[in-house]
Design a protein around this motif. Structure first.
Motif, PDB file in Angstrom:
ATOM      1  N   ASN A   1     -84.054 -61.563  37.626  1.00  0.00           N
ATOM      2  CA  ASN A   1     -84.950 -60.826  36.731  1.00  0.00           C
ATOM      3  C   ASN A   1     -86.430 -61.098  36.975  1.00  0.00           C
ATOM      4  OD1 ASN A   1     -82.729 -59.711  35.382  1.00  0.00           O
ATOM      5  ND2 ASN A   1     -82.624 -61.422  33.935  1.00  0.00           N
ATOM      6  N   ASN A   2     -86.740 -62.037  37.880  1.00  0.00           N
ATOM      7  CA  ASN A   2     -88.148 -62.310  38.171  1.00  0.00           C
ATOM      8  C   ASN A   2     -88.358 -62.354  39.684  1.00  0.00           C
ATOM      9  OD1 ASN A   2     -88.186 -65.330  39.094  1.00  0.00           O
ATOM     10  ND2 ASN A   2     -86.964 -65.370  37.207  1.00  0.00           N
ATOM     11  N   PRO A   3     -89.541 -62.005  40.157  1.00  0.00           N
ATOM     12  CA  PRO A   3     -89.783 -61.892  41.605  1.00  0.00           C
ATOM     13  C   PRO A   3     -89.746 -63.217  42.347  1.00  0.00           C
ATOM     14  CG  PRO A   3     -91.838 -61.651  40.397  1.00  0.00           C
ATOM     15  CD  PRO A   3     -90.735 -61.644  39.373  1.00  0.00           C
ATOM     16  N   LEU A   4     -89.703 -64.340  41.638  1.00  0.00           N
ATOM     17  CA  LEU A   4     -89.707 -65.643  42.296  1.00  0.00           C
ATOM     18  C   LEU A   4     -88.300 -66.213  42.451  1.00  0.00           C
ATOM     19  CD1 LEU A   4     -92.835 -67.274  40.611  1.00  0.00           C
ATOM     20  CD2 LEU A   4     -92.686 -65.950  42.730  1.00  0.00           C
ATOM     21  N   TYR A   5     -87.293 -65.516  41.936  1.00  0.00           N
ATOM     22  CA  TYR A   5     -85.896 -65.960  42.000  1.00  0.00           C
ATOM     23  C   TYR A   5     -85.701 -67.335  41.378  1.00  0.00           C
ATOM     24  CZ  TYR A   5     -84.284 -62.019  44.811  1.00  0.00           C
ATOM     25  OH  TYR A   5     -83.937 -60.746  45.232  1.00  0.00           O
ATOM     26  N   MET A   6     -86.360 -67.563  40.251  1.00  0.00           N
ATOM     27  CA  MET A   6     -86.218 -68.828  39.541  1.00  0.00           C
ATOM     28  C   MET A   6     -85.261 -68.643  38.365  1.00  0.00           C
ATOM     29  SD  MET A   6     -90.086 -70.450  39.571  1.00  0.00           S
ATOM     30  CE  MET A   6     -89.567 -72.178  39.632  1.00  0.00           C
ATOM     31  N   PRO A   7     -84.227 -69.471  38.240  1.00  0.00           N
ATOM     32  CA  PRO A   7     -83.250 -69.341  37.151  1.00  0.00           C
ATOM     33  C   PRO A   7     -83.730 -69.980  35.851  1.00  0.00           C
ATOM     34  CG  PRO A   7     -82.598 -71.103  38.612  1.00  0.00           C
ATOM     35  CD  PRO A   7     -83.837 -70.505  39.210  1.00  0.00           C
ATOM     36  N   ASP A   8     -84.997 -69.824  35.560  1.00  0.00           N
ATOM     37  CA  ASP A   8     -85.626 -70.370  34.361  1.00  0.00           C
ATOM     38  C   ASP A   8     -86.868 -69.524  34.109  1.00  0.00           C
ATOM     39  OD1 ASP A   8     -87.156 -71.732  32.498  1.00  0.00           O
ATOM     40  OD2 ASP A   8     -87.009 -73.684  33.478  1.00  0.00           O
ATOM     41  N   ALA A   9     -86.817 -68.669  33.087  1.00  0.00           N
ATOM     42  CA  ALA A   9     -87.893 -67.709  32.831  1.00  0.00           C
ATOM     43  C   ALA A   9     -89.231 -68.399  32.567  1.00  0.00           C
ATOM     44  CB  ALA A   9     -87.518 -66.815  31.654  1.00  0.00           C
ATOM     45  N   GLU A  10     -89.211 -69.500  31.828  1.00  0.00           N
ATOM     46  CA  GLU A  10     -90.443 -70.204  31.505  1.00  0.00           C
ATOM     47  C   GLU A  10     -91.085 -70.794  32.762  1.00  0.00           C
ATOM     48  OE1 GLU A  10     -91.911 -73.999  28.767  1.00  0.00           O
ATOM     49  OE2 GLU A  10     -90.035 -72.963  28.285  1.00  0.00           O
ATOM     50  N   ALA A  11     -90.264 -71.383  33.616  1.00  0.00           N
ATOM     51  CA  ALA A  11     -90.781 -71.943  34.866  1.00  0.00           C
ATOM     52  C   ALA A  11     -91.319 -70.841  35.772  1.00  0.00           C
ATOM     53  CB  ALA A  11     -89.686 -72.725  35.582  1.00  0.00           C
ATOM     54  N   ALA A  12     -90.657 -69.680  35.777  1.00  0.00           N
ATOM     55  CA  ALA A  12     -91.111 -68.563  36.602  1.00  0.00           C
ATOM     56  C   ALA A  12     -92.511 -68.108  36.182  1.00  0.00           C
ATOM     57  CB  ALA A  12     -90.123 -67.407  36.514  1.00  0.00           C
ATOM     58  N   LYS A  13     -92.764 -68.092  34.866  1.00  0.00           N
ATOM     59  CA  LYS A  13     -94.083 -67.697  34.372  1.00  0.00           C
ATOM     60  C   LYS A  13     -95.147 -68.719  34.806  1.00  0.00           C
ATOM     61  CE  LYS A  13     -97.213 -65.581  31.839  1.00  0.00           C
ATOM     62  NZ  LYS A  13     -98.327 -66.547  31.990  1.00  0.00           N
ATOM     63  N   LYS A  14     -94.838 -69.997  34.692  1.00  0.00           N
ATOM     64  CA  LYS A  14     -95.788 -71.039  35.089  1.00  0.00           C
ATOM     65  C   LYS A  14     -96.042 -70.986  36.599  1.00  0.00           C
ATOM     66  CE  LYS A  14     -94.640 -74.299  31.380  1.00  0.00           C
ATOM     67  NZ  LYS A  14     -94.041 -75.624  31.055  1.00  0.00           N
ATOM     68  N   ALA A  15     -94.986 -70.743  37.357  1.00  0.00           N
ATOM     69  CA  ALA A  15     -95.138 -70.663  38.808  1.00  0.00           C
ATOM     70  C   ALA A  15     -95.966 -69.448  39.210  1.00  0.00           C
ATOM     71  CB  ALA A  15     -93.759 -70.608  39.475  1.00  0.00           C
ATOM     72  N   SER A  16     -95.794 -68.342  38.492  1.00  0.00           N
ATOM     73  CA  SER A  16     -96.591 -67.144  38.760  1.00  0.00           C
ATOM     74  C   SER A  16     -98.069 -67.416  38.527  1.00  0.00           C
ATOM     75  CB  SER A  16     -96.122 -65.981  37.876  1.00  0.00           C
ATOM     76  OG  SER A  16     -94.798 -65.603  38.184  1.00  0.00           O
ATOM     77  N   ASP A  17     -98.371 -68.109  37.455  1.00  0.00           N
ATOM     78  CA  ASP A  17     -99.767 -68.456  37.160  1.00  0.00           C
ATOM     79  C   ASP A  17    -100.337 -69.359  38.257  1.00  0.00           C
ATOM     80  OD1 ASP A  17     -99.576 -67.013  34.823  1.00  0.00           O
ATOM     81  OD2 ASP A  17     -99.215 -68.755  33.540  1.00  0.00           O
ATOM     82  N   TYR A  18     -99.517 -70.297  38.715  1.00  0.00           N
ATOM     83  CA  TYR A  18     -99.959 -71.196  39.790  1.00  0.00           C
ATOM     84  C   TYR A  18    -100.251 -70.413  41.068  1.00  0.00           C
ATOM     85  CZ  TYR A  18     -99.641 -74.653  43.531  1.00  0.00           C
ATOM     86  OH  TYR A  18     -99.882 -75.418  44.656  1.00  0.00           O
ATOM     87  N   LEU A  19     -99.397 -69.439  41.390  1.00  0.00           N
ATOM     88  CA  LEU A  19     -99.593 -68.634  42.590  1.00  0.00           C
ATOM     89  C   LEU A  19    -100.827 -67.750  42.483  1.00  0.00           C
ATOM     90  CD1 LEU A  19     -95.930 -67.584  43.468  1.00  0.00           C
ATOM     91  CD2 LEU A  19     -97.401 -69.179  44.713  1.00  0.00           C
ATOM     92  N   GLU A  20    -101.106 -67.261  41.282  1.00  0.00           N
ATOM     93  CA  GLU A  20    -102.321 -66.472  41.080  1.00  0.00           C
ATOM     94  C   GLU A  20    -103.554 -67.306  41.429  1.00  0.00           C
ATOM     95  OE1 GLU A  20    -102.709 -63.397  40.481  1.00  0.00           O
ATOM     96  OE2 GLU A  20    -100.781 -62.681  39.709  1.00  0.00           O
ATOM     97  N   THR A  21    -103.536 -68.564  41.022  1.00  0.00           N
ATOM     98  CA  THR A  21    -104.646 -69.466  41.343  1.00  0.00           C
ATOM     99  C   THR A  21    -104.752 -69.676  42.848  1.00  0.00           C
ATOM    100  OG1 THR A  21    -104.406 -70.616  39.229  1.00  0.00           O
ATOM    101  CG2 THR A  21    -105.602 -71.775  40.967  1.00  0.00           C
ATOM    102  N   CYS A  22    -103.622 -69.884  43.499  1.00  0.00           N
ATOM    103  CA  CYS A  22    -103.616 -70.059  44.954  1.00  0.00           C
ATOM    104  C   CYS A  22    -104.207 -68.839  45.653  1.00  0.00           C
ATOM    105  CB  CYS A  22    -102.194 -70.295  45.459  1.00  0.00           C
ATOM    106  SG  CYS A  22    -101.499 -71.899  45.035  1.00  0.00           S
ATOM    107  N   MET A  23    -103.838 -67.656  45.196  1.00  0.00           N
ATOM    108  CA  MET A  23    -104.328 -66.434  45.811  1.00  0.00           C
ATOM    109  C   MET A  23    -105.829 -66.262  45.598  1.00  0.00           C
ATOM    110  SD  MET A  23    -101.065 -64.037  44.790  1.00  0.00           S
ATOM    111  CE  MET A  23    -101.727 -62.493  45.407  1.00  0.00           C
ATOM    112  N   GLN A  24    -106.301 -66.606  44.423  1.00  0.00           N
ATOM    113  CA  GLN A  24    -107.737 -66.532  44.149  1.00  0.00           C
ATOM    114  C   GLN A  24    -108.522 -67.470  45.059  1.00  0.00           C
ATOM    115  OE1 GLN A  24    -108.227 -67.301  39.950  1.00  0.00           O
ATOM    116  NE2 GLN A  24    -106.983 -65.525  39.357  1.00  0.00           N
ATOM    117  N   GLU A  25    -107.885 -68.580  45.415  1.00  0.00           N
ATOM    118  CA  GLU A  25    -108.527 -69.560  46.290  1.00  0.00           C
ATOM    119  C   GLU A  25    -108.238 -69.281  47.762  1.00  0.00           C
ATOM    120  OE1 GLU A  25    -106.912 -73.196  44.836  1.00  0.00           O
ATOM    121  OE2 GLU A  25    -108.203 -73.254  43.050  1.00  0.00           O
TER     122      GLU A  25
END
Length: 369
Positions: A176-200
């Protein structure tokens, strides 16, 4: 180039380059009579194709597979199966300037040293696109295993500093999430982390975990064809993987025998099983009937647009910023690659296991003939 063939009885040879006309695989050793169509394979290829989220390369490839041989009237014939995917969205000009310098974290310099020549368009055979052949062949192996009651499931365990909470583990959530993480809350945190990486203008690494359920005890060999060793070779052959561990993995170095040993017991039906599974389902190189569990660590995508130091082929220092369409993280698209490489190993070991006992060979021969 030597080393594009993998397996013993169920043997595959992958071919093609990232920016060539196509890419694919030849499967040798697939038994006759397996129902197989292109959609069986396409389902797996769709999971690894680019352009599915903002966290993957924007290269637009349909990655449609064609079965060129080995299948007649919907079933395998027992002859070699040739599968091909055409490349349709190459932008080789994106790579023209890297022809004369080496990208940090890539195999550019090593290819020049080994071959005296390299295909700089997307990395050629060192590109992640090479995994198309692995996934196509693994899809066939996975279908055979599924018919035997064996299920292989991989998922993203962690991205950067964000790991899933095993108490919230939900395998269905991984789809259900593009990161294939079996934990919705962790997927959201990981998405935020990746957004930061992309900005940098940076990238991230991560961990894939894979569980294999239904493998009977007795699969694998005790010396050079250990099941865990062959899984390790298969997973470490994936370009971006830098570490492999099974069961408790490197944590065993800080354990002791009393806690690391898996105690045996008999269940209510009298079947022998284990109370724990520190071994990850494999002991002495042979499956013990428990769930096989392993992990693979993927390095951050080396192609980043942030400025890096490098050298030209002539040895001149320079600063570079890599252009093109690149994944800020490899892990989500690599999940299915891990599954498929595991399927190839398990199926090959099971086919070999059919000849381990003469009484079983006799029984099979008499029933067949």
């Amino acid at each position: 180039m030597f080393g594009s063939t993998f397996g013993n009885l169920f043997k595959i040879t992958t071919w093609g380059e990232s920016h060539g006309k196509g890419i694919g695989v030849v499967i040798d050793g697939c038994p006759a009579g397996l129902p197989l169509c292109e959609e069986d394979i396409q389902t797996y290829l769709d999971r690894r194709k680019p352009g599915q989220s903002r966290f993957t390369t924007m290269r637009k490839e349909a990655d449609r597979v064609e079965i060129l041989s080995g299948v007649f009237e919907g079933k395998t014939t027992g002859t070699p199966i040739s599968l091909m995917v055409k490349n349709t969205d190459q932008r080789s000009h994106d790579y023209s300037e890297i022809a004369n310098y080496y990208r940090p974290g890539h195999a550019d310099r090593n290819y020049d040293i080994k071959y005296g020549f390299r295909d700089y368009r997307g990395g050629g055979r060192s590109s992640g696109r090479e995994t198309i052949g692995r996934v196509a062949a693994g899809a066939v192996a996975a279908k055979m295993l599924k018919s035997l009651g064996i299920q292989i499931s991989a998922y993203t365990l962690s991205i950067g500093p964000v790991a899933i909470n095993k108490e919230k583990f939900d395998l269905s959530e991984a789809e259900n999430n593009p990161l294939y993480m079996p934990d919705a809350e962790a997927a959201k945190k990981a998405s935020d982390y990746l957004e930061t990486c992309m900005q940098e203008q940076n990238s991230a690494g991560g961990m894939v975990e894979c569980m294999i359920i239904g493998v009977p005890a007795g699969i694998g060999e005790p010396a050079f064809e250990k099941l865990n060793a062959n899984l390790g070779k298969a997973i470490l052959s994936i370009g971006a993987v830098k570490a492999f561990e099974i069961g408790d993995g490197i944590a065993v170095a800080q354990s002791d025998g009393l806690h690391n040993n898996d105690a045996y017991c008999a269940d209510e039906a009298g079947h022998i099983t284990k109370k724990t599974n520190h071994s990850g389902g494999i002991t002495g190189g042979i499956s013990d009937g428990c769930e096989i569990l392993f992990r693979a660590a993927f390095k951050p995508t080396p192609s980043i647009s942030a400025t890096q130091e490098s050298v030209t082929r002539a040895g001149e220092n320079l600063d570079i910023s890599i252009k093109g369409r690149h994944d800020p993280i490899i892990v989500p698209r690599a999940v299915v690659v891990v599954e498929c490489m595991a399927a190839l190993v398990i199926l090959d070991a099971m086919l070999a296991g059919m000849t381990s006992r003469f009484d079983l060979v006799q029984k099979f021969f008499r029933e067949l003939y």
